[in-house]
Write an enzyme that holds these catalytic residues in place. Structure first.
Site, PDB file in Angstrom:
ATOM      1  N   LYS A 124       0.871  -1.190   0.000  1.00 33.86           N
ATOM      2  CA  LYS A 124       0.000   0.000   0.000  1.00 33.86           C
ATOM      3  C   LYS A 124       0.901   1.230   0.000  1.00 33.86           C
ATOM      4  O   LYS A 124       2.014   1.184   0.522  1.00 33.86           O
ATOM      5  CB  LYS A 124      -0.852   0.030   1.276  1.00 33.86           C
ATOM      6  CG  LYS A 124      -1.882  -1.073   1.363  1.00 33.86           C
ATOM      7  CD  LYS A 124      -3.266  -0.530   1.013  1.00 33.86           C
ATOM      8  CE  LYS A 124      -4.318  -1.608   1.040  1.00 33.86           C
ATOM      9  NZ  LYS A 124      -4.631  -2.040   2.414  1.00 33.86           N
ATOM     10  N   HIS A 127       1.663   7.054   2.877  1.00 36.46           N
ATOM     11  CA  HIS A 127       1.005   8.344   2.707  1.00 36.46           C
ATOM     12  C   HIS A 127       1.347   9.308   3.836  1.00 36.46           C
ATOM     13  O   HIS A 127       2.128   8.979   4.729  1.00 36.46           O
ATOM     14  CB  HIS A 127      -0.506   8.169   2.539  1.00 36.46           C
ATOM     15  CG  HIS A 127      -1.158   7.495   3.706  1.00 36.46           C
ATOM     16  ND1 HIS A 127      -1.447   8.166   4.857  1.00 36.46           N
ATOM     17  CD2 HIS A 127      -1.544   6.206   3.890  1.00 36.46           C
ATOM     18  CE1 HIS A 127      -1.996   7.332   5.713  1.00 36.46           C
ATOM     19  NE2 HIS A 127      -2.060   6.135   5.158  1.00 36.46           N
ATOM     20  N   HIS A 130       1.423   8.400   7.503  1.00 41.25           N
ATOM     21  CA  HIS A 130       2.537   7.586   7.987  1.00 41.25           C
ATOM     22  C   HIS A 130       3.723   8.423   8.457  1.00 41.25           C
ATOM     23  O   HIS A 130       4.511   7.977   9.268  1.00 41.25           O
ATOM     24  CB  HIS A 130       3.009   6.622   6.896  1.00 41.25           C
ATOM     25  CG  HIS A 130       2.045   5.515   6.627  1.00 41.25           C
ATOM     26  ND1 HIS A 130       1.489   5.297   5.396  1.00 41.25           N
ATOM     27  CD2 HIS A 130       1.521   4.571   7.440  1.00 41.25           C
ATOM     28  CE1 HIS A 130       0.671   4.270   5.459  1.00 41.25           C
ATOM     29  NE2 HIS A 130       0.662   3.810   6.687  1.00 41.25           N
TER      30      HIS A 130
HETATM   31  N1  ARG Z   1      -0.200  -1.152   9.897  1.00 39.03           N
HETATM   32  C1  ARG Z   1      -1.142  -0.387  10.629  1.00 39.03           C
HETATM   33  C2  ARG Z   1      -1.706   0.726   9.770  1.00 39.03           C
HETATM   34  O1  ARG Z   1      -1.075   1.180   8.831  1.00 39.03           O
HETATM   35  C3  ARG Z   1      -0.555   0.236  11.865  1.00 39.03           C
HETATM   36  C4  ARG Z   1       0.039  -0.730  12.828  1.00 39.03           C
HETATM   37  C5  ARG Z   1       0.037  -0.206  14.209  1.00 39.03           C
HETATM   38  N2  ARG Z   1       0.728  -1.015  15.157  1.00 39.03           N
HETATM   39  C6  ARG Z   1       0.228  -2.043  15.820  1.00 39.03           C
HETATM   40  N3  ARG Z   1       0.998  -2.667  16.671  1.00 39.03           N
HETATM   41  N4  ARG Z   1      -1.011  -2.415  15.665  1.00 39.03           N
HETATM   42  O2  ARG Z   1      -2.817   1.166  10.048  1.00 39.03           O
END
Ligand code: ARG
Length: 563
Positions: A124, A127, A130
């Site tokens: 993905k 963006h 992030h």
């Molecule tokens: N990958 C997730 C996202 O982009 C965020 C992960 C956050 N960290 C976790 N330990 N859940 O929304």
């Protein structure tokens, strides 16, 4: 040397209060003319049964004034004026000796802090949201490291879940190897979108996707190889961004890493008797805590986002034995983390209280062009490029003959964006306004970096001055305010760590830059006749540049010598 401590200790010699109470009571007067610290006597008034004004007057007579310029009573307050010359000499010399070590401490020695940040989803686009987690996490990581903590920077990649089964299916049907090499995320996104379009017409595709994910979970060779490839190419693209930002991680253990570790955790939850069935799914009920249940296994028996987080938390505790585990994730996941942390607690992990969700706000754009774009995701890469181009335009206007213009523009442009993310408290939404962010005036990255470059060019212009600095001559208000700002660096870092708020350091460096510019706008440096004073001022500027550099580093920015 901490002047607050010195002041508190002096007071302790004449009153019957403990040091901690005195330090808490000490205030910074509203105006510099009123001294550097003020001690209110109201609290003493109750015990001593005297008017606070009288107590202040008595204390003024009794207290040992050595090392202070003066100590005076103002109404119910006892006000302390530091010995400016000594103070300036102490602070400036300390900075010039310690250099990049200035501001650091060993406070956190022997303790480990896990900081999880960035954590984008594989395949993905990366963006603008992030960057929020990336910038905050990187800053906390560096701030904690500066105080002696063992820090573990973790990128919890979103690389697991049924969508990867769909991606495998899509790639086998429509994937283009060449495009995957060239623009990996674009290609993966293309086939993912196509998968969804096609699945609307032919629902058997969904089953195929689930089948591939099942194979992936079971370690099937072909599925695993494709998944690894998606991960590698995505990471290559993410790493280009991390390199530009100067961001590093100690671990890239993402969600998929926990695939073979989840069963044990699910069994552990079961053995504690807190796993119940609800609509076919396995859940931990949390209604006692006013939360919806934490789903551990879906009705098809597959793990879910929360299962991975429960497993990851346990794994991190086992592996790193952290003091705190910090999750820098958007505020839309507040409930998720509350559920996960509560479940960890119900499992009997007393360390669940050491897990912190550090949330942040949304990013909005004042620029219509950006906000109305279809799909509404703004790629970080485009944002960074735009900032660099715009900065280059400014440089071409202001300083067209600058060497290495492109490199300078890269540091200033990207720095401006990162700075803007870290300027306010985390949970406040950001409104992106190019004009403001890139301006060389105001509370911006370029303003602070420009201040550094200005100090640096002054030092170069002055060359070596062969004379001992005479700090007793740094007597103006502006000089003293600047040195006082420099002194506060460590306190700012520690307070930023306490609150887990990098903006404390950002605001601090803005204050230093402002104090420097106030000084610089009202006092000469190069054209000072008195060599001792000139050298003292130059040293003060050198120290200021050092502090700005150290502070900017902590929030992820680099300085440039000229701009
Ligand atoms: N990958 C997730 C996202 O982009 C965020 C992960 C956050 N960290 C976790 N330990 N859940 O929304």
């Amino acid at each position: 040397m901490d002047y607050k401590k010195i002041t508190a200790n002096r007071i302790k010699e004449v009153v019957e209060l403990d040091l901690e109470t005195i330090e808490k009571l000490l205030e910074v007067p509203p105006k510099p003319e009123m001294g550097d610290y003020a001690f209110p006597c109201f609290q003493l008034s109750k015990v001593m049964r005297k008017a606070p004004n009288m107590i202040a007057e008595e204390l003024k007579e009794k207290i040992n004034k050595e090392g202070f310029e003066k100590i005076e009573n103002f109404g119910p307050y006892l006000n302390f004026f530091m010995d400016k010359a000594n103070f300036s000499k102490d602070i400036i010399s300390k900075i010039l000796i310690e250099k990049e070590e200035y501001g650091k401490s060993e406070f956190g020695n022997g303790k480990t802090m896990c900081v999880e940040y960035s954590s984008p989803n594989i395949a993905k686009p990366f963006h603008v949201g992030h960057l929020f987690t990336t910038a905050i996490g990187n800053a906390l990581y560096r701030m904690l490291g500066s105080q002696g903590y063992d820090t573990v920077g973790i990128n919890h990649l979103g690389d697991w879940g049924t969508q990867f089964g769909k991606l495998i299916s899509a790639y086998k049907r429509w994937g283009n190897e060449e495009a995957l090499e060239k623009e990996p995320i674009k290609e993966l996104l293309r086939i993912y979108v196509k998968f969804h379009d096609e699945a609307e017409k032919d629902s058997s595709l969904e089953d195929e996707g689930r089948m591939y994910f099942k194979r992936l979970e079971d370690g099937d060779e072909e599925a695993t190889a494709l998944w690894n490839r998606f991960k590698d190419v995505s990471l290559k693209e993410f790493n280009m961004i991390y390199d530009r930002l100067g961001v590093k991680f100690d671990s890239f253990a993402g969600e998929g890493f926990y695939n073979d570790k989840m069963n044990a955790v699910v069994e552990e939850i079961r053995s504690k008797g807190i796993l119940t069935e609800s609509n076919g799914a396995q859940v931990v009920m949390l209604d006692e805590y006013n939360m919806p249940p934490c789903i551990v296994l879906k009705s098809d028996g597959a793990s879910i986002y929360a299962t991975r987080d429960l497993t990851a938390a346990k794994y991190r505790k086992d592996k790193y034995n952290f003091e705190k585990c910090i999750y820098v994730v958007g505020k839309d996941q507040k409930l998720h983390f509350k559920q996960v942390f509560k479940t960890l607690e119900l499992m009997g992990n007393e360390w669940a209280k050491d897990c912190y969700h550090i949330s942040f706000g949304l990013v909005r754009f004042a620029d219509k062009k950006l906000s109305t774009r279809k799909g509404n995701v703004i790629l970080l890469e485009e944002l960074l490029n735009e900032a660099v181009i715009k900065t280059l335009e400014t440089i071409n206007e202001k300083n067209p003959n600058l060497e290495n213009k492109e490199k300078v523009a890269e540091k200033i442009g990207i720095g401006a964006i990162v700075f803007n993310y870290l300027r306010n408290t985390r949970e406040k939404d950001i409104v992106f306004d190019w004009k403001e962010i890139l301006s060389f005036d105001g509370e911006t990255g370029p303003y602070v970096q420009y201040t550094y470059a200005r100090g640096n060019s002054l030092l170069n212009k002055a060359g070596e001055v062969d004379c001992e600095p005479d700090y007793t001559k740094l007597t103006t208000k502006e000089e003293f305010e600047l040195v006082k700002a420099l002194e506060g660096f460590n306190k700012a870092i520690v307070s930023g760590i306490d609150k887990l708020e990098p903006c404390v350091v950002t605001r601090y460096v803005i204050d230093v830059a402002k104090a420097f510019n106030k000084f610089y706008n009202s006092h000469p440096v190069i054209n000072v006749e008195d060599e001792g004073l000139k050298k003292a001022r130059l040293n003060m500027i050198k120290a200021t540049c050092q502090v700005i550099k150290n502070a900017l580093y902590l929030i992820g920015l680099e300085t440039v010598d000229k701009m």
